[in-house]
Design an enzyme around this catalytic site. Sequence first.
Site, PDB file in Angstrom:
ATOM      1  CG  HIS A 190      -2.061  -0.993   1.129  1.00 29.56           C
ATOM      2  ND1 HIS A 190      -1.886  -2.260   0.670  1.00 29.56           N
ATOM      3  CD2 HIS A 190      -3.375  -0.913   1.454  1.00 29.56           C
ATOM      4  CE1 HIS A 190      -3.016  -2.934   0.730  1.00 29.56           C
ATOM      5  NE2 HIS A 190      -3.936  -2.133   1.180  1.00 29.56           N
ATOM      6  N   GLY A 205       0.146  -2.146  -6.183  1.00 29.23           N
ATOM      7  CA  GLY A 205      -0.763  -3.276  -5.992  1.00 29.23           C
ATOM      8  C   GLY A 205      -2.159  -2.787  -5.649  1.00 29.23           C
ATOM      9  CG  HIS A 206      -5.136  -0.497  -2.785  1.00 24.98           C
ATOM     10  ND1 HIS A 206      -5.906   0.404  -3.486  1.00 24.98           N
ATOM     11  CD2 HIS A 206      -5.922  -0.964  -1.781  1.00 24.98           C
ATOM     12  CE1 HIS A 206      -7.100   0.489  -2.920  1.00 24.98           C
ATOM     13  NE2 HIS A 206      -7.141  -0.343  -1.899  1.00 24.98           N
ATOM     14  CD  GLU A 250     -11.482  -5.451   1.855  1.00 21.72           C
ATOM     15  OE1 GLU A 250     -10.626  -4.948   1.122  1.00 21.72           O
ATOM     16  OE2 GLU A 250     -11.593  -5.172   3.061  1.00 21.72           O
ATOM     17  CB  CYS A 259     -10.311   2.340   3.856  1.00 23.23           C
ATOM     18  SG  CYS A 259     -11.195   0.773   3.874  1.00 23.23           S
ATOM     19  CB  CYS A 260     -15.468   2.517   5.207  1.00 24.69           C
ATOM     20  SG  CYS A 260     -15.197   1.036   4.203  1.00 24.69           S
TER      21      CYS A 260
END
Lengths: 641, 641
Positions: free
Chosen positions: A134, A185-186, A305, A393-394
Amino acid sequence: MKQKPLAPFRFAVPPPSAVSLADPVLAPRVEANRAATIPACLEFCEKTHRLDAFDLKWKKGDKWFPHIFWDSDVAKVAEGMARELARRPDPALAAKLDSLARRIVAAQQPDGYLNTHFTLVEPEKRFSNLHDWHELYCAGHLIEAAVAHAEATGGSFFLDAARRYADLIARTFGRKPGQKRGYPGHEEIELALCRLAWATDEKKYLDLAAYFVNERGREPNYFVKKEGWQSWRLRYLQAHEPPREQREAVGHAVRWAYLCCGMADVADRTGDAGLLEACRAMWENCTQRRMLVTGGIGTSVDATEAIEGDWKLPNLTAYAESCASIGLALFSRRMHEITGEGRYVDVVERALYNGIPSGISLSGDRFFYQNPLAAGPDSIHDRERQSWFSCSCCPTNFARFWPQAAQLCWAWRPDEVRLCIPAASEFELESGMKIVVSGRYPYDGAIKIRFEGAFRTARFPGMLGVTKPSKIPPRPFALSLRIPDWCGRFSLAVNGKRLAAKPEDGFVSVRRAWKPGDEVALDLAMPVRVLRAHANVGADAGRLALQRGPLVYALESVDNGPGLHRLSIPAKQDFKLVRAKGLPRGTLAIAGEALETTRPGAALYSTAAPRTRRRRFVAIPYALWQNRGPAEMQVWTREAP
Amino acid sequence: MKQKPLAPFRFAVPPPSAVSLADPVLAPRVEANRAATIPACLEFCEKTHRLDAFDLKWKKGDKWFPHIFWDSDVAKVAEGMARELARRPDPALAAKLDSLARRIVAAQQPDGYLNTHFTLVEPEKRFSNLHDWHELYCAGHLIEAAVAHAEATGGSFFLDAARRYADLIARTFGRKPGQKRGYPGHEEIELALCRLAWATDEKKYLDLAAYFVNERGREPNYFVKKEGWQSWRLRYLQAHEPPREQREAVGHAVRWAYLCCGMADVADRTGDAGLLEACRAMWENCTQRRMLVTGGIGTSVDATEAIEGDWKLPNLTAYAESCASIGLALFSRRMHEITGEGRYVDVVERALYNGIPSGISLSGDRFFYQNPLAAGPDSIHDRERQSWFSCSCCPTNFARFWPQAAQLCWAWRPDEVRLCIPAASEFELESGMKIVVSGRYPYDGAIKIRFEGAFRTARFPGMLGVTKPSKIPPRPFALSLRIPDWCGRFSLAVNGKRLAAKPEDGFVSVRRAWKPGDEVALDLAMPVRVLRAHANVGADAGRLALQRGPLVYALESVDNGPGLHRLSIPAKQDFKLVRAKGLPRGTLAIAGEALETTRPGAALYSTAAPRTRRRRFVAIPYALWQNRGPAEMQVWTREAP
């Protein structure tokens, strides 16, 4: 889907200060974000040491530990604060943002590097595990925050820091000798670099974004060859083939959506029709085969996810991460900006009124990470919203999303203003004219649009992230009104005179020399619609969902008692609109007749014949469930004969 | 449930050599086990170095690594070979078993310890992590194998080794100073020690079993205090409270079932009514609230392999490990032996004909680890049986289970012989008389029971695991025939003369001086039964399942085409029995009329009205699905109006 030429279809979103909301649904969310979500996120970032990490005082043995994704949470709160500040001045907020931004920037290393985990914990591992760690994702969010900060404050110290970090990344990655041929990767940095390019007018950042998009998934595969990642897991990262060759929405849903945002941005700015075609195809696949009726994506219960195959749309186990719906809305919004096609706004709207707000309480300080379409004793996901998550994250994504809500309702170009989502709102044009939308949308389809003279001269300073318009909207110009996919019948009148208009690409346009005092009345018929899913969707077979306007409805045990699975609903009946108890004034519930079927007896399995009785049911907007305590919930109900 | 006194209800299972099968369903499974399953398991144990581990030559750096549960796989194959050998002589098998047993025993340490992982890899960690590391679980399976070996061969070297190991364990664990007050995280050794006690007539092994059962879950909790396990995870190991206080079936399903077997054994042998009451209550809870209609348990999709709450009985995501159904059958069989109540056999039968055989191909060499009740594009579990698993408990459990099938059909005590499951079989009594059951059960409810004179004198050598009978069955004695829970109507005739008999505790008994030539005719009405689940089961609401006799049926796409979710079945119709295509001769399928409902159009969600057409459906026995290639499958189908 036939591809249309790019140029004539470019639209811009209005600058944050030019638009505002006054509707019963979105405006309170934006306000709750300001009053509750941003402060709550800041508090948790403080409590959990996410802010402390930037002071670079962490040592081995400390009780806390800067996690690889922590920086992104702080960056998203900063972005949210900046976007909120850009909506309207707030000196206290400005001071907090300034101090936060300075705290972030202070952690920058002399060479431009800015990541607390790899600065503090594993400095030797910088950029060594792109597929999992990340690092570039965090960089992307920092860049987005810095751009939003510059937009809101006009100050450049945060933006300058982001540029120095982006310059380091540009030196590190690429196809030149000595550079790593990696990519994140993200995904996230691609879209952030496009924003940075537009904010700074520096093409090199766009080039770096294009590099990340185009290098991805090429053979020999970087993740496999350089980082030992398994080939079969590349799909999870959308790195199994170059994005421009991809036609399916696959893998981790948030990554997929962010990648698509970056692809759309690069395609738009570089005129890359092949890349745009991939965006179109993936969007089609996602929204026509892999999207929940609420705009939720990434439904897989086993592949974390992730989006998996066509028609895999479970209800109880649906993952549907809040961030993924936000990502889908941001991607779809871009596709409308590029193509001007209303169907993209249909999906923005579906997510905006359903799958996104379900992730956050009306109070603004409780969150769902997953947004399944049914909840009950069998649930495998949280049945009550939480105040924070270890992977949070949300919540921080909401903090930066809500300030954009008004901007999602409008689009413009020099000769056209588009009302994409007809929530009560205002758009102050550069000309000084103000377009005022009133009504109780999404609860009412009667929409009034009034042109008013303005007292201050609104300016279009060149909204970051869109082309800088070269002209102010001239007179005459077109006012275009979106006719949503759910609307089968509408009427339009200008200054009391009915107009017969046919929607084109999802919009009806009225072109004239608009002047203060002009009034447009748009009436969108808003009956209760009985939806069924495609015949290939196993989970929804024999079931129906209720939608009215853009709102998907759900049964909640608060209104109906427990055991929602026992209910079935006849499709043919006169559904009634009633006041929803315990929800904000004006919230309309749907009431009607249901059958309740119970197999008598205590035996787990028996041949006893089920008994059925008629009873009333009440459905509330899906997004509002679990705002009245713990509850069972169900979107897709069995259809009664 | 009122508790009955223990003594008059004790039944024994017949010794393996006294019974044999000749039915169309179980007999071929037993034969496939001999011919395919045991050889396949041996081969994979060899290939994967599970056998090599016992040679103690592994070194750090070798490509393979003795896993903590490997020994149990080898032990279960050895037990299966011994049980097969006990059924009928087979010199080749005997030689293989002898060599395998010697290879196992050779790994025993001077102090009696016998575990390849902790001998080779982490000798310093012996008995240090009981909650997670399966050490005592492996010991249990070694003991079971050794007892079966002694039973089959009469030789004692393996049994002696098991005793030495059990003696070490008895020295290590207990309440005396210097002993660990621990117990296994994965139960199994409790039941094994009971078998060892009966095989050796040594009470100390029963005492150790009782210690493990009674120490479990006591405060201060051993796993929490001594091993740092989290309190909230104790339920997964059934260690949240003492088993005798437990009333719910919870946690890892196989562990739960094995614990219950051990509890029942200890309760029976020690006359511990409190422990037996806990067994009854947990069995009730399990079978009346937490068991799939196939006898599958441990349905949870999020808590691995675990039983969770009441009514959590998903279909597509149901875990229902093969081993768990086997465990439930072994527990239920014990409960019948102790109480004599037929309802326990009802569950044995449900698992025996449905949830257990679904885990293995008809060929005997392919396995399901999970046994969900629906499979299709949405599946999260394997959709095709596999030849082996890295955690391969299920294949090796079949290897030892099938040789017991005939023993499950019968029970006896000196004054009574019980036909528990009326599959075509023989039971040779010690008196020399043979009881021969013929018929096509489970496809036909017409059962003939003939008494024949025998040519050899069968002996009851005191079946290990049951009380040694003190007397041979006298004349007169009772012949008791189970009337299954699914049977609403039956008739009984002795030597052609109809008898009016009322079942008591699930059995009808005819007591007389039986002589060769006597014939009993039992006719169990076997209509197609339309089952519905309890009103609290969300997953099965509005659905029905078909059962005929003990067989639960399922739709498979091989017969019906893909898209099984589109079908619904009217409950009121004349179901037909037809020949099942591509399945063993005599397999009966159920055919009938279904409705196929399709929502027209390509849109993912639309208001288009569904279209329905009438068509035929065919259902096959659930246990036989995926024996004709990859397929979709569905047990619970929507009930058509």
